[in-house]
Design an enzyme around this catalytic site. Structure first.
Site, PDB file in Angstrom:
ATOM      1  N   TYR A 106      38.438 -87.246 -44.206  1.00 58.80           N
ATOM      2  CA  TYR A 106      39.867 -86.677 -43.487  1.00 58.80           C
ATOM      3  C   TYR A 106      39.695 -85.524 -42.350  1.00 58.80           C
ATOM      4  O   TYR A 106      38.313 -84.806 -43.187  1.00 58.80           O
ATOM      5  CB  TYR A 106      40.732 -85.880 -44.503  1.00 58.80           C
ATOM      6  N   ASP A 178      39.466 -87.688 -53.005  1.00 57.23           N
ATOM      7  CA  ASP A 178      40.309 -87.365 -52.988  1.00 57.23           C
ATOM      8  C   ASP A 178      41.900 -88.203 -53.048  1.00 57.23           C
ATOM      9  O   ASP A 178      41.719 -89.303 -52.587  1.00 57.23           O
ATOM     10  CB  ASP A 178      40.160 -86.558 -51.132  1.00 57.23           C
ATOM     11  N   LYS A 203      51.920 -83.116 -49.049  1.00 55.98           N
ATOM     12  CA  LYS A 203      51.838 -84.628 -48.950  1.00 55.98           C
ATOM     13  C   LYS A 203      52.526 -85.414 -49.469  1.00 55.98           C
ATOM     14  O   LYS A 203      53.707 -84.399 -49.854  1.00 55.98           O
ATOM     15  CB  LYS A 203      50.023 -85.642 -48.488  1.00 55.98           C
TER      16      LYS A 203
END
Ligand SMILES: *Cc1c(COP(=O)(O)O)cnc(C)c1O
Length: 384
Positions: A106, A178, A203
């Site tokens: 990310y 993650d 999310k």
């Protein structure tokens, strides 16, 4: 029921940490909008509550639910995914520590390491977690953390969590996963050997694009104690209303994920057959390089997919701008479908680095709308 005799996933999502309120019987955990708690005599805390940065009952409920979903023993909720990551890194690293950062992590994680942690003497090396030799070569005596995202954002690469855990532990490092893209419904990294699970609850866990939050889940009591200490000492906690929204989202995680991924699978198939599309990156496709590992460690392929356009960056930008049911926006994991151009949007900060993403790439967060409407929208957006 899981193999450990726990209630099933959806039962945990709806009930773990969420007993009816003992005082009133309220079925839903109240939003405890209070900063402080009356003490019964000096130091006489009720249920351990003293001040809401240290602990708040709504946040406690969320933390227990998070731990139950990831099959960990301790969950911690933060103001954002990056706040969780920052707290974790500053708990387990010190000046001189080193982090191995997997592949196309990310963009915000890369920025946190390269622009913030680096100034405090924490170094990092990007490495392809699928290349065992490259991974071993990236590890130093000072490596404290191997940071693994799987599936990755936005290239949907898959890393073998059990294998990377073994390599991390041989080196005396922690494996951090993650798990934002898969969500605990599809993948439980602690059970595969990871030491820490990180989430952006913004999310899929929140799931409705109405709250920013983050989480850490661990099973080791000593590590949990250190993290909880830093959560309080650094203070980037999830507020009561944000905690409540994530808890509410979690209740429907399972049914949402089922629809996200059945829609995504249909769209992947449609895109594969389209002339303007050069390739489709979705771990559910048999020719995806991570397909076999994904099938081994995930119980589904999720709702995220990316694709590359035959014509380069220009058509990729055009598709993003023409889509109508798919909203042009960053973020992911909500009930509504989103489309974005990672190179210019979410991953712009990785430009010029080893984590730069191709310009012809478009990323979809496939929502839970009627799939026919999503297919028709992509059809018109791709038409030349
Ligand atoms: C969004 C995201 C983050 C960061 O979370 P925030 O809640 O935006 O701070 C971290 N990892 C992944 C994979 C993400 O998608």
């Amino acid at each position: 029921m899981s193999s450990r005799g726990l209630p099933g996933f959806n039962t945990r999502a709806i009930h773990a940490g969420q007993e009816p309120d003992p005082a009133t019987g309220a079925v839903i955990v109240p939003v405890h909008l209070t900063t402080t708690f009356k003490q019964d005599g000096v130091g006489g805390l009720r249920g351990g509550y003293e001040y809401s940065r240290s602990a708040n009952p709504t946040r406690t409920a969320l933390q227990e639910a998070l731990a139950a979903l990831e099959q960990g023993s301790h969950g911690m909720a933060f103001a954002s995914g990056l706040a969780a990551e920052d707290t974790l890194l500053r708990t387990v690293c010190e000046p001189g520590s080193h982090v191995v950062l997997g592949g196309d992590a990310y963009g915000g994680t890369f920025r946190l390491l390269s622009k913030v942690a680096a100034r405090w003497g924490v170094e990092h090396t990007p490495a392809d977690l699928n290349d065992v030799d490259a991974l071993r070569a990236a590890i130093r005596p000072t490596t404290r953390v191997i940071w693994c995202e799987t599936p990755t954002n936005p290239l949907l690469n898959i890393a073998d969590i059990a294998l990377v855990a073994e390599i991390a532990h041989e080196a005396g490092a922690l494996l951090v996963v993650d798990n934002t893209f898969a969500s605990p419904y599809l993948q439980q990294p602690l059970a595969l050997g990871a030491d820490v699970v990180v989430h952006s609850t913004t999310k899929y866990l929140g799931g409705h694009s109405d709250v920013v939050g983050g989480a850490l889940v661990v099973s080791d009591d000593e590590l949990a104690e250190q993290l909880a200490y830093h959560q309080n000492a650094m203070g980037a906690v999830a507020g009561p209303f944000d905690s409540w929204l994530v808890l509410r989202g979690i209740k429907t995680l399972g049914v949402r994920m089922d629809r996200h991924q059945s829609n995504a699978a249909r769209i992947a198939e449609f895109l594969l057959g389209h002339d303007a599309v050069a390739s489709v990156l979705y771990p559910g496709l048999p020719d995806h390089p991570g397909h076999a590992i994904a099938a081994k460690q995930m119980s589904g392929s999720g709702g995220m997919l990316s694709f590359r356009l035959t014509g380069g960056e220009e058509p990729a930008l055009r598709v993003c701008e023409r889509a109508q049911v798919f909203t042009l926006a960053e973020s992911l994991g909500g009930v509504e479908s989103l489309i974005e151009h990672p190179g210019r949007m979410t991953h712009a900060s990785a430009a010029g680095s080893p984590l730069e993403v191709p310009g012809d790439l478009v990323r979809l967060s496939v929502g839970i709308e009627d799939v026919e409407d999503l297919l028709a929208d992509l059809e018109q957006a791709l038409a030349s």
